[in-house]
Design an enzyme around this catalytic site. Structure first.
Site, PDB file in Angstrom:
ATOM      1  N   GLY A   1       0.837  -1.183   0.000  1.00 20.06           N
ATOM      2  CA  GLY A   1       0.000   0.000   0.000  1.00 20.06           C
ATOM      3  C   GLY A   1       0.886   1.252   0.000  1.00 20.06           C
TER       4      GLY A   1
ATOM      5  N   SER B   1       6.655  -4.257  -1.947  1.00 14.74           N
ATOM      6  CA  SER B   1       6.200  -2.933  -2.335  1.00 14.74           C
ATOM      7  C   SER B   1       6.325  -1.998  -1.126  1.00 14.74           C
ATOM      8  CB  SER B   1       4.777  -3.014  -2.886  1.00 14.74           C
ATOM      9  OG  SER B   1       4.432  -1.849  -3.569  1.00 14.74           O
ATOM     10  N   TRP B   2       5.238  -1.311  -0.712  1.00 16.05           N
ATOM     11  CA  TRP B   2       5.320  -0.525   0.521  1.00 16.05           C
ATOM     12  C   TRP B   2       5.738  -1.410   1.691  1.00 16.05           C
ATOM     13  CZ3 TRP B   2       5.843   3.502   3.512  1.00 16.05           C
ATOM     14  CH2 TRP B   2       5.411   3.448   4.840  1.00 16.05           C
TER      15      TRP B   2
ATOM     16  N   ASP C   1       8.824  -4.719 -13.669  1.00 10.87           N
ATOM     17  CA  ASP C   1       7.980  -4.058 -12.679  1.00 10.87           C
ATOM     18  C   ASP C   1       7.869  -2.583 -13.047  1.00 10.87           C
ATOM     19  OD1 ASP C   1       6.927  -2.802 -10.402  1.00 10.87           O
ATOM     20  OD2 ASP C   1       7.973  -4.140  -9.017  1.00 10.87           O
TER      21      ASP C   1
ATOM     22  N   HIS D   1       5.235  -6.409 -11.073  1.00 11.84           N
ATOM     23  CA  HIS D   1       5.197  -6.040  -9.655  1.00 11.84           C
ATOM     24  C   HIS D   1       4.421  -7.041  -8.818  1.00 11.84           C
ATOM     25  CE1 HIS D   1       5.452  -3.241  -6.310  1.00 11.84           C
ATOM     26  NE2 HIS D   1       4.144  -3.332  -6.120  1.00 11.84           N
TER      27      HIS D   1
END
Length: 335
Positions: A56, A127-128, A283, A311
């Site tokens: 996120g 990711s986050w 990605d 991704h």
């Protein structure tokens, strides 16, 4: 249950996901403020603790995040970060995000570790989730037995500009038009600010319209295979509003880091922590340049570039690489 898992493992192809399992424990952890953090545990209660840090910010956990870990070897801990998933209150409501920062989330992770009486744990994030995992590990290195990271994201301005202003727009010009649509032409020179104003404003219709466009842009660019089935959740109003509000809040505040390059400036603290970096070659959400820079700054970590992958953690090459990394970490930590 153990016998069933043992039988399924014997037939399981190498590096394929582990079978679906259900939590043996779940609940809510209160914080000093209004937030209650949802958490769950599955796998082996006596196994290697691993905490899964979702993306996120604002994405929330999902059952598939358990599938990377051998449930006979791992004690798998999932939690929803502030404002999203099953944590309360949900950011789709009209709540302030003042107490939702990187440092609040790190404090929540430490409080959860102490609540569950974990001494050290493997920290797994994409990711986050890679951002928060790295920041947590830099601050609490002595509590991290290993790091497994995917789709590296450091919340630097250049990364945000690439995805939300110009760059990825040239790869997906068709989808980009949907992202542009809610913003008047005279505000498109600074799309993140234009979105921030609406996502945190009082006009619900504008907020929902922008949230769906923001979330849809990300959901539809995750995989080189095209929009995955999971992209449908990005079209759910409650999810989209919370997701877009939290992301824009963190990005507006530069990830709450003291400098644009804070993680790379401090990653030397992890030189003795076993690490795995998994990055999709294609990605477009968090391009490989960032993963490469992390690899150069943290050469001790194993670096795995997955060709023919984007991704999404569900891209088959990424999925297999993450399962392999978790298997390798378990072998290293059980010697």
């Amino acid at each position: 249950m153990t016998d069933q898992h043992s039988a399924s493992h014997s037939r399981r192809p190498v590096h394929s996901p582990y079978p679906d399992i259900e939590p043996y424990d779940y609940g809510y952890m209160p914080t000093d403020g209004k937030h209650q953090i949802y958490y769950e545990q599955s796998g082996n209660p006596e196994g290697i603790p691993v905490v899964v840090v979702h993306g996120g910010p604002g994405g929330g956990t999902s059952p598939n995040l358990r599938c990377y870990f051998n449930p006979e070897l791992y004690r798998i801990i999932l939690f929803d970060q502030r404002g999203c998933g099953r944590s309360r209150p949900h950011a789709s409501q009209d709540i302030s995000l003042e107490d939702n920062t990187t440092w609040h989330l790190i404090a929540d992770m430490e409080a959860l570790r102490e609540k569950l009486e974990v001494d050290k744990w493997v920290v797994f994030g994409g990711s986050w989730g890679s951002t928060l995992s790295l920041a947590y590990a830099i601050k609490h290195t002595d509590r991290v037995s290993a790091l497994i990271l995917r789709g590296i994201f450091l919340v630097r301005r250049s990364e945000l500009e690439w995805f939300y202003q110009e760059g990825c727009s040239q790869i997906y010009p068709d989808l980009w038009e949907n992202y542009l649509a809610p913003i008047p032409e005279n505000e498109r020179h600074d799309l993140m600010s234009a979105y921030f104003k609406r996502l945190h404003g009082d006009d619900y219709a504008a907020k929902l319209n922008c949230a769906l466009a923001w979330a849809g842009w990300e959901g539809n660019t995750l995989s080189i295979e095209g929009p995955p089935e999971t992209a449908t959740k990005f079209a759910e109003p409650e999810f989209a509003i919370a997701f877009a509000r939290i992301e824009s809040w963190y990005f507006h505040n530069k990830g709450f880091f003291d400098s644009d390059n804070w993680i790379l400036e401090n990653v030397h603290a992890l030189k003795d922590v076993p690490g795995w970096i998994v990055q999709g070659r294609y990605d477009v959400v968090t391009p490989m340049q960032t993963a490469w820079e992390l690899h150069k700054a943290w050469p001790e970590a194993r670096f795995n570039v997955v060709n023919k992958a984007g991704h999404s953690s569900s891209d088959i090459g990424i999925l297999r690489a993450l399962v392999a990394a978790a298997d390798d970490a378990a072998a290293l930590l059980t010697v």
